[in-house]
Design an enzyme around this catalytic site. Structure first.
Site, PDB file in Angstrom:
ATOM      1  N   CYS A 172       0.812  -1.218   0.000  1.00  0.00           N
ATOM      2  CA  CYS A 172       0.000   0.000   0.000  1.00  0.00           C
ATOM      3  C   CYS A 172       0.844   1.266   0.000  1.00  0.00           C
ATOM      4  O   CYS A 172       0.531   2.226  -0.716  1.00  0.00           O
ATOM      5  CB  CYS A 172      -0.953  -0.009   1.186  1.00  0.00           C
ATOM      6  SG  CYS A 172      -0.158  -0.125   2.815  1.00  0.00           S
ATOM      7  N   HIS A 207      -2.847   1.022   7.317  1.00  0.00           N
ATOM      8  CA  HIS A 207      -3.088   1.031   5.873  1.00  0.00           C
ATOM      9  C   HIS A 207      -3.052   2.472   5.383  1.00  0.00           C
ATOM     10  O   HIS A 207      -3.347   3.405   6.146  1.00  0.00           O
ATOM     11  CB  HIS A 207      -4.454   0.394   5.575  1.00  0.00           C
ATOM     12  CG  HIS A 207      -4.768   0.273   4.114  1.00  0.00           C
ATOM     13  ND1 HIS A 207      -3.849  -0.167   3.184  1.00  0.00           N
ATOM     14  CD2 HIS A 207      -5.913   0.534   3.414  1.00  0.00           C
ATOM     15  CE1 HIS A 207      -4.413  -0.175   1.984  1.00  0.00           C
ATOM     16  NE2 HIS A 207      -5.649   0.255   2.104  1.00  0.00           N
ATOM     17  N   SER A 224      -4.325  -3.128  -1.889  1.00  0.00           N
ATOM     18  CA  SER A 224      -4.681  -3.853  -0.679  1.00  0.00           C
ATOM     19  C   SER A 224      -5.011  -5.284  -1.052  1.00  0.00           C
ATOM     20  O   SER A 224      -5.221  -5.602  -2.232  1.00  0.00           O
ATOM     21  CB  SER A 224      -5.883  -3.198   0.017  1.00  0.00           C
ATOM     22  OG  SER A 224      -6.363  -4.001   1.090  1.00  0.00           O
TER      23      SER A 224
END
Length: 368
Positions: A172, A207, A224
Site C-alpha cells: 500500500c 493502511h 490492498s
C-alpha cells in the site's frame, strides 16, 4: 496493510517474480540504497533503532523491508524466504518448489500507462489503478522498495521510477508513491495521503491510500488484499463521504477504525525537496461521533481547497529579537534618521540660498 485477508494467497506468484528478478539479473538498479526507517515518519537514527523499526509488527506479523536495493543481498534474500516458510500454510513446499526449479518462467512486465489527450481524468485514474493491479500485491512479507516518509519528494519519485523499471509486486505505501508519480502531469488532480489505524482480534493494523480530489469530487488510488480497501471512484461529493465509505468497508471484515490521518496536497513538482505531509489532521474516530468527524473533515477539506494549510516543514521558528538591539545594519553617524512607522515622502527642506531659483511661480520645486 497487513492482516485483513489471509496470509496464504499470493505468495507463490510474488515469490516467483522476485526469484526471477534475483536469478535472472534483470535489475538495472544495482546500487545499494542508504539505510533508513521502513515507512516510518522519523528521520535517521542509530543502527539498532533502524533495525527495530524494520522489525516492527503490524497486525501481529513482522514488517520486513528490503534496504539493499536490487539485486537483493544474500541476507535479505534468505530472510524473505524464511519469512514465507514461517507464515504460509504450505510455505516450505512453496519455497522449495520455486527455489529448486531448473527454469522459471519470465514474469510479464506491464507497460507504464501513458496519458492521452482523449482521456478523461476518471479514465486516466482507472488506467493507473489497472497498472498497479497488473504489478500485483506483494504477499511475500518483505516490502521490496524502501519508502522513508521523511525523504524529499524528489527522492521518492526516484523510487517510483525504480518501481516501473523492476515491475515487482507492491504494497500500500509503495502504491501511494507510485500513484503520486503517475499523476504528476495533471495539475487539476490534487493528491493527498489518507492513513488508517484499525483494530481486529487484539491486533492493530495500518493502511494508507492516495486520496484524489478533482472537479469537486473525491476518490482514491491504492493497493490492498481487499478490493474495497484500495481504489475508490471519483464520485464522492465530500471528503467525509469518502472516509465513511472506507470505514463501512472495514466493518465487512470486522475491523474497527481507530484513527484516520490525512495529509496535505502533494505538490506537482517532482524535483521538490519538500517532504510529503502525511498527517496534518489526526482524528481519533473511535471516540468521536460521526457528526463531529464529518464537521472536522469538511473544515479541513475546505481549508485545503483554499490553500490555507501549510506543511509543518514550511514553518521555521522565529528568532527572538534581543531587547534594545536593532537587527538592521548600523547607520553611519552622518546619515539622517527616518521614522520607523512611516516612510517620509515630504520634499527635502530647501536651502534658503540658491534653491529659490528652482521654484516656479506657484512655489513648487521643478524636478528634471
Amino acid at each position: 496493510m497487513t492482516g485483513v485477508a489471509g496470509r496464504g494467497g499470493g505468495c507463490r506468484g510474488s515469490g516467483r517474480r522476485a526469484a526471477a528478478g534475483k536469478e535472472g539479473g534483470r535489475s538495472r538498479s544495482a546500487q545499494p540504497r542508504a539505510a533508513g526507517g521502513g515507512g516510518s515518519g522519523s528521520g535517521g537514527g542509530s543502527e539498532e533503532e533502524e533495525q527495530e523499526q524494520e522489525q516492527q509488527r503490524d497486525g501481529g506479523s513482522l514488517f520486513l523491508v528490503n534496504k539493499s536495493g536490487f539485486p537483493m543481498d544474500g541476507q535479505t534474500w534468505e530472510r524473505m524466504w524464511g519469512h514465507v516458510e514461517r507464515v504460509h500454510p504450505d510455505g516450505g513446499a512453496v519455497a522449495a518448489a520455486i527455489r529448486s526449479a531448473a527454469r522459471l518462467a519470465r514474469p510479464s512486465v506491464p507497460p507504464v500507462p501513458n496519458y492521452k489527450l482523449s482521456m478523461s481524468i476518471p479514465e486516466w485514474l482507472q488506467a493507473i489503478q489497472t497498472y498497479m493491479k497488473m504489478l500485483q500485491y506483494n504477499h511475500t512479507g518483505t516490502q521490496f522498495f524502501e519508502i522513508r516518509k521523511s525523504r524529499p519528494l524528489s527522492g521518492l519519485m526516484e523510487t517510483a521510477r525504480e518501481m516501473t523499471r523492476e515491475s515487482l509486486p507492491i504494497k500500500c505505501l509503495e502504491a501511494v508513491i507510485l500513484g503520486i508519480y503517475l499523476t504528476n502531469g495533471q495539475p487539476s488532480v490534487e493528491r493527498f495521503p489518507i492513513s488508517f489505524k484499525t483494530h481486529f482480534s487484539g491486533n492493530y493494523f495500518h493502511h494508507v491510500v492516495l486520496g484524489i480530489y478533482c472537479n469537486g469530487r473525491y476518490g482514491s488510488l491504492g493497493m490492498s488484499r481487499r478490493s474495497d480497501l484500495m481504489d475508490k471512484p471519483l464520485t464522492y461529493r465530500t471528503l467525509s463521504d469518502l472516509i465513511f465509505e472506507f470505514e463501512d468497508s472495514y466493518k465487512k471484515y470486522l475491523h474497527s477504525v481507530k484513527k484516520v490521518k490525512i495529509g496535505l496536497y502533494v505538490p506537482h513538482e517532482p524535483h521538490s525537496f519538500q517532504p510529503i505531509e502525511w498527517k496534518q489532521l489526526v482524528l481519533n474516530v473511535s471516540k468521536m461521533m460521526r457528526t463531529d468527524v464529518r464537521k472536522e473533515l469538511e473544515k479541513f477539506a475546505r481549508d485545503m481547497r483554499m490553500k490555507i494549510l501549510k506543511p509543518s516543514s514550511a514553518h521555521s521558528p522565529m528568532k527572538e529579537r534581543p531587547r534594545g538591539k536593532s537587527l538592521s545594519p548600523r547607520r553611519r553617524q552622518g546619515s539622517p534618521q527616518r521614522r520607523a512607522c512611516r516612510r517620509d515622502k515630504s520634499p527635502a527642506v530647501l536651502d534658503k540660498k540658491g534653491d529659490l531659483a528652482a521654484l516656479n511661480e506657484v512655489g513648487y520645486q521643478l524636478r528634471i
